[in-house]
Design a protein around this motif. Structure first.
Motif, PDB file in Angstrom:
ATOM      1  N   VAL A  71       0.862  -1.179   0.000  1.00 11.11           N
ATOM      2  CA  VAL A  71       0.000   0.000   0.000  1.00 11.11           C
ATOM      3  C   VAL A  71       0.899   1.230   0.000  1.00 11.11           C
ATOM      4  O   VAL A  71       1.864   1.298   0.766  1.00 11.11           O
ATOM      5  CB  VAL A  71      -0.930   0.028   1.232  1.00 11.11           C
ATOM      6  CG1 VAL A  71      -1.877   1.209   1.149  1.00 11.11           C
ATOM      7  CG2 VAL A  71      -1.708  -1.273   1.369  1.00 11.11           C
ATOM      8  N   ALA A  72       0.610   2.186  -0.847  1.00  4.34           N
ATOM      9  CA  ALA A  72       1.330   3.459  -0.858  1.00  4.34           C
ATOM     10  C   ALA A  72       0.389   4.530  -0.326  1.00  4.34           C
ATOM     11  O   ALA A  72      -0.613   4.848  -0.961  1.00  4.34           O
ATOM     12  CB  ALA A  72       1.804   3.809  -2.260  1.00  4.34           C
ATOM     13  N   VAL A  73       0.696   5.058   0.850  1.00  5.12           N
ATOM     14  CA  VAL A  73      -0.148   6.055   1.507  1.00  5.12           C
ATOM     15  C   VAL A  73       0.529   7.414   1.378  1.00  5.12           C
ATOM     16  O   VAL A  73       1.573   7.653   1.988  1.00  5.12           O
ATOM     17  CB  VAL A  73      -0.379   5.701   2.992  1.00  5.12           C
ATOM     18  CG1 VAL A  73      -1.303   6.727   3.638  1.00  5.12           C
ATOM     19  CG2 VAL A  73      -0.958   4.302   3.124  1.00  5.12           C
ATOM     20  N   ASP A  74      -0.047   8.293   0.568  1.00  5.98           N
ATOM     21  CA  ASP A  74       0.575   9.588   0.277  1.00  5.98           C
ATOM     22  C   ASP A  74       2.036   9.411  -0.138  1.00  5.98           C
ATOM     23  O   ASP A  74       2.925  10.169   0.264  1.00  5.98           O
ATOM     24  CB  ASP A  74       0.469  10.522   1.484  1.00  5.98           C
ATOM     25  CG  ASP A  74      -0.936  11.050   1.679  1.00  5.98           C
ATOM     26  OD1 ASP A  74      -1.685  11.130   0.694  1.00  5.98           O
ATOM     27  OD2 ASP A  74      -1.295  11.375   2.832  1.00  5.98           O
ATOM     28  N   GLY A  75       2.288   8.361  -0.938  1.00  2.00           N
ATOM     29  CA  GLY A  75       3.629   8.103  -1.453  1.00  2.00           C
ATOM     30  C   GLY A  75       4.523   7.283  -0.551  1.00  2.00           C
ATOM     31  O   GLY A  75       5.622   6.900  -0.954  1.00  2.00           O
TER      32      GLY A  75
END
Length: 450
Positions: free
Chosen positions: A389-393
């Protein structure tokens, strides 16, 4: 800022005129096609579409394959548009092509302006804000290639009465813990000069204590700052909010208990950013791993439930804190017109061959390979126990299922009164609405609704 202009008769009349001009431009393009039928008018359209299809197929082969197929894809992606231009020039069709392009450009420009002038303004109202007495700002000196030092942000903030917590690049810190400690010491405002991932962590602490939050555009891309209308070229201007500010109430995203201000990505992009070499060589890493992620053996697909709508076998799912401008609206420049509508934006992508890539290029959001939705709850699942998962990068791993929701109006954001980049809402172009506006049916439908 903070007021909603009323639309008077003059504005309605101007909108109606622009709508009629948009319709006239469309009619003009059809007239050009009819007049040039015997001189290659349809050939212009056919060759243009063929060039677009071949270019899209070439890009797919370049991205999804290696070796000779990748080389062929690169050649095709370049040769297709060049071939279209050469053919138009050789056969004398460039004038027809140019006139058609100008007609459609004029039609879209007039249609968007007409819709913007006729629709109520959606710009968020800002509330008056008192000057904070004990503001605390957390600054990352490495963020954005050293913008904190380059723009003298520490000195400027301290001149305005803020306490600055300067992070040590050699010793990773828990910024959320630092923010909570600042609140315990009496801070009445929290702010961050850093990337969007850091912004989100401190924003959650501010929201939990109902404190105003200050965004300083000292990151690399500053998507959050852009959608707030802040100056991304001069982050020092964001500090003006400390002395001449106003307050916005916006939504805060939540993905399994972790906050996000922009987007949560699942699938291909999230897998790529997990690679340690990605930070130093983004393009090289993407080209190296994309074939395995798209077509490799054992590649995993994602399923999602968008409120009550199932979405199956996706290569990538993007969930955003409020929807971005439609992929069909190129003038949106990848930004969100609103941060307070209380809805998640959802983009699902499934493109598995060159034909689907071509369909996506031609049909846009109407393609079967692209799903564009809004929702209040998104649940992403996979046959794996945990997924990238990429959360705000920021690259993370989370156990499945992963749930995304919004906390409407949870965050108070302090912004300067003078913001150079406040987004102007761009309504999607719907030609039925243009016809209604152009020929007087808008008023009747509005009266029926009332």
């Amino acid at each position: 800022m903070g007021t909603t202009p009323t639309k008077g008769p003059a504005a309605d009349g101007g909108a109606r005129l622009l709508a009629r001009l948009a319709v006239l431009a469309v009619v003009a393009s059809l007239v050009v096609l009819v007049i040039t039928l015997g001189d290659g008018g349809l050939l212009v359209v056919g060759v243009g579409l063929l060039g677009l299809v071949l270019c899209a197929a070439g890009i797919w082969w370049f991205v999804a394959h290696r070796g000779a197929v990748r080389l062929l894809g690169a050649l095709l992606a370049v040769a297709a548009p060049v071939g279209v231009i050469v053919l138009f020039a050789h056969d004398g069709l460039w004038v027809t092509a140019l006139v058609l392009c100008l007609c459609w450009a004029a039609a879209l420009a007039c249609a968007r302006t007409a819709l913007r002038r006729s629709a109520p303004e959606r710009a968020q109202k800002a509330a008056p804000a008192a000057r904070p007495k004990r503001p605390v700002l957390i600054m990352n000196p490495k963020s954005g290639g050293g913008k904190v030092e380059r723009f003298g942000l520490v000195g400027r903030a301290e001149e305005l009465g803020a306490r600055v917590i300067l992070l040590d690049p050699s010793a990773p810190a828990d910024v959320a813990a630092l923010a909570r400690e600042a609140v315990g010491d009496g801070a009445d405002l929290l702010g961050v000069a850093g990337g969007d991932g850091t912004q989100a962590l401190v924003a959650e602490v501010a929201a939990a204590h109902d404190l105003p939050f200050l965004v300083v555009s000292a990151g690399t891309r500053n998507h959050f700052a852009m959608d707030l209308g802040l100056d991304r070229d001069d982050p020092a201007r964001c500090l003006d909010a400390l002395t001449d500010g106003e307050e916005l109430r916006i939504d805060l995203g939540d993905v399994d208990g972790r906050p996000f201000v922009n987007t949560v990505s699942f699938g291909v992009y999230a897998d790529i950013v997990q690679r340690p070499e990605y930070r130093d060589d983004k393009a090289g890493t993407i080209l190296a791993v994309m074939p395995d992620l798209l077509l490799g053996e054992g590649v995993r697909r994602l399923d999602a439930r968008i409120d009550g709508t199932p979405l199956t076998a996706q290569q990538a799912v993007l969930v955003s804190n409020n929807p971005y401008v439609s992929p069909d609206e190129f003038s949106g420049s990848g930004r969100r017109p609103s941060l307070h509508d209380g809805e998640l934006g959802v983009l699902g992508i499934r493109v598995e061959d060159a034909a689907q890539a071509a369909d996506l290029a031609v049909r846009g959001s109407q393609s079967t390979g692209l799903t564009v939705l809004t929702a209040h709850r998104v649940e992403v699942t996979s046959d794996a126990d945990e997924i990238s998962v990429a959360v705000d990068g920021e690259a993370l791993r989370m156990p499945t299922p992963v749930v995304c929701v919004l906390r409407p109006g949870a965050l108070r954001v302090l912004v300067p009164r003078d913001r150079p980049g406040v987004p102007v809402p761009v309504p999607p172009v719907r030609w039925r609405r243009i016809l209604d506006l152009a020929f007087g049916r808008r008023e009747r439908s509005g009266a029926a609704e009332r």
